[in-house]
Motif scaffolding. Structure first.
Motif, mmCIF file in Angstrom:
data_model
loop_
_atom_site.group_PDB
_atom_site.id
_atom_site.type_symbol
_atom_site.label_atom_id
_atom_site.label_comp_id
_atom_site.label_asym_id
_atom_site.label_seq_id
_atom_site.Cartn_x
_atom_site.Cartn_y
_atom_site.Cartn_z
ATOM 1 N N MET A 244 0.822 -1.213 0.000
ATOM 2 C CA MET A 244 0.000 0.000 0.000
ATOM 3 C C MET A 244 0.858 1.266 0.000
ATOM 4 O O MET A 244 0.378 2.336 -0.344
ATOM 5 C CB MET A 244 -0.967 -0.007 1.190
ATOM 6 C CG MET A 244 -1.941 -1.187 1.167
ATOM 7 S SD MET A 244 -2.732 -1.487 -0.443
ATOM 8 C CE MET A 244 -3.729 -0.032 -0.608
ATOM 9 N N ARG A 245 2.136 1.139 0.316
ATOM 10 C CA ARG A 245 3.060 2.273 0.300
ATOM 11 C C ARG A 245 3.725 2.443 -1.065
ATOM 12 O O ARG A 245 4.532 3.336 -1.246
ATOM 13 C CB ARG A 245 4.125 2.080 1.379
ATOM 14 C CG ARG A 245 3.531 2.040 2.775
ATOM 15 C CD ARG A 245 4.546 1.605 3.807
ATOM 16 N NE ARG A 245 3.934 1.595 5.125
ATOM 17 C CZ ARG A 245 4.457 2.160 6.190
ATOM 18 N NH1 ARG A 245 5.620 2.755 6.135
ATOM 19 N NH2 ARG A 245 3.825 2.114 7.344
ATOM 20 N N PHE A 246 3.425 1.551 -2.018
ATOM 21 C CA PHE A 246 4.058 1.571 -3.334
ATOM 22 C C PHE A 246 3.247 2.399 -4.323
ATOM 23 O O PHE A 246 2.051 2.626 -4.122
ATOM 24 C CB PHE A 246 4.173 0.147 -3.896
ATOM 25 C CG PHE A 246 5.018 -0.807 -3.096
ATOM 26 C CD1 PHE A 246 5.809 -0.388 -2.035
ATOM 27 C CD2 PHE A 246 5.017 -2.146 -3.408
ATOM 28 C CE1 PHE A 246 6.585 -1.293 -1.313
ATOM 29 C CE2 PHE A 246 5.790 -3.062 -2.703
ATOM 30 C CZ PHE A 246 6.578 -2.627 -1.659
ATOM 31 N N ALA B 13 1.887 1.254 -10.093
ATOM 32 C CA ALA B 13 2.579 0.299 -10.968
ATOM 33 C C ALA B 13 3.363 -0.727 -10.143
ATOM 34 O O ALA B 13 3.325 -1.928 -10.433
ATOM 35 C CB ALA B 13 3.508 1.033 -11.928
ATOM 36 N N ASP B 14 4.068 -0.267 -9.118
ATOM 37 C CA ASP B 14 4.823 -1.193 -8.281
ATOM 38 C C ASP B 14 3.912 -2.062 -7.434
ATOM 39 O O ASP B 14 4.222 -3.214 -7.149
ATOM 40 C CB ASP B 14 5.822 -0.438 -7.397
ATOM 41 C CG ASP B 14 7.005 0.070 -8.189
ATOM 42 O OD1 ASP B 14 7.397 -0.579 -9.184
ATOM 43 O OD2 ASP B 14 7.553 1.123 -7.814
ATOM 44 N N ARG B 15 2.768 -1.529 -7.046
ATOM 45 C CA ARG B 15 1.786 -2.325 -6.305
ATOM 46 C C ARG B 15 1.298 -3.492 -7.171
ATOM 47 O O ARG B 15 1.173 -4.619 -6.698
ATOM 48 C CB ARG B 15 0.612 -1.435 -5.885
ATOM 49 C CG ARG B 15 -0.313 -2.051 -4.882
ATOM 50 C CD ARG B 15 -1.392 -1.092 -4.401
ATOM 51 N NE ARG B 15 -0.817 0.176 -3.984
ATOM 52 C CZ ARG B 15 -1.321 1.373 -4.298
ATOM 53 N NH1 ARG B 15 -2.422 1.469 -5.002
ATOM 54 N NH2 ARG B 15 -0.732 2.465 -3.879
ATOM 55 N N GLU B 16 1.076 -3.224 -8.440
ATOM 56 C CA GLU B 16 0.640 -4.286 -9.356
ATOM 57 C C GLU B 16 1.737 -5.336 -9.530
ATOM 58 O O GLU B 16 1.454 -6.534 -9.525
ATOM 59 C CB GLU B 16 0.246 -3.681 -10.710
ATOM 60 C CG GLU B 16 -0.212 -4.700 -11.716
ATOM 61 C CD GLU B 16 -1.376 -5.545 -11.239
ATOM 62 O OE1 GLU B 16 -1.408 -6.748 -11.601
ATOM 63 O OE2 GLU B 16 -2.258 -5.047 -10.514
ATOM 64 N N ARG B 17 2.991 -4.897 -9.690
ATOM 65 C CA ARG B 17 4.114 -5.848 -9.782
ATOM 66 C C ARG B 17 4.181 -6.713 -8.525
ATOM 67 O O ARG B 17 4.348 -7.924 -8.608
ATOM 68 C CB ARG B 17 5.443 -5.092 -9.910
ATOM 69 C CG ARG B 17 5.785 -4.634 -11.272
ATOM 70 C CD ARG B 17 7.099 -3.875 -11.280
ATOM 71 N NE ARG B 17 8.244 -4.762 -11.126
ATOM 72 C CZ ARG B 17 9.425 -4.366 -10.683
ATOM 73 N NH1 ARG B 17 9.637 -3.112 -10.330
ATOM 74 N NH2 ARG B 17 10.416 -5.222 -10.589
#
Length: 169
Positions: free
Chosen positions: A79-81, A84-88
């Protein structure tokens, strides 16, 4: 769950990693597999950790017995990302063979707990370490102090010397 730390590799690296060593990372993962390493642990942070996990998943498509363990420092880390990084993160987590969530929520020191988990459950540490202070430096030094082999893919800095033993370990 870590089946055998003697055939396990952990990854640590800076969040600012942007793929500079992608070829070397894939090659190193393949070489470690050829040497008999089968379990690969990622701390699941943005940057090098996720890139390493993706390299392991790529290897798993063509090599039998490869296991990816996602060592998540606390529930909700992603949740801190960025989106796009959350999806990765979620894609890697869904494809991991095992997920170890080390704390139910963020707390001071949870990243150190995750870093200790990585070192305590591996024989080799593959790093993207540029010499700067922080969690990667801590993890590299701890791995060296515990006798792990450390492979640093960052050409900017040598691996630091192992810390001197103290009275209290």
């Amino acid at each position: 769950m870590i089946a055998d730390s003697r055939t396990s590799v952990a990854f640590t690296g800076h969040r600012t990693y942007r793929g500079a060593a992608a070829d070397a990372l894939r090659r190193t993962v393949g070489e470690l597999y050829a040497l008999g390493f089968r379990t690969f642990l990622s701390g699941m942070a943005v940057g090098f950790d996720l890139a390493a996990a993706e390299a392991v998943l790529e290897l798993r498509e063509r090599a039998p017995g490869v296991r990816l363990v996602a060592a998540v420092p606390f529930r909700g880390q992603e949740m801190r990302f960025s989106p796009a990084d959350r999806e990765r993160f979620r894609r890697v987590l869904a494809e991991a063979d095992s997920v170890e969530v080390l704390a139910p929520a963020y707390h001071r020191g949870c990243y150190a707990v995750r870093n200790d988990f990585l070192v305590d459950n591996a024989r080799v540490l593959v790093a993207w370490y540029d010499g700067s202070p922080g969690g990667t430096r801590y993890t590299v030094r701890r791995a060296l102090g515990r006798g792990l082999e450390v492979v640093n893919l960052c050409p900017a800095a040598p691996v630091p010397p192992a810390p001197e033993p103290t009275l209290f370990g």
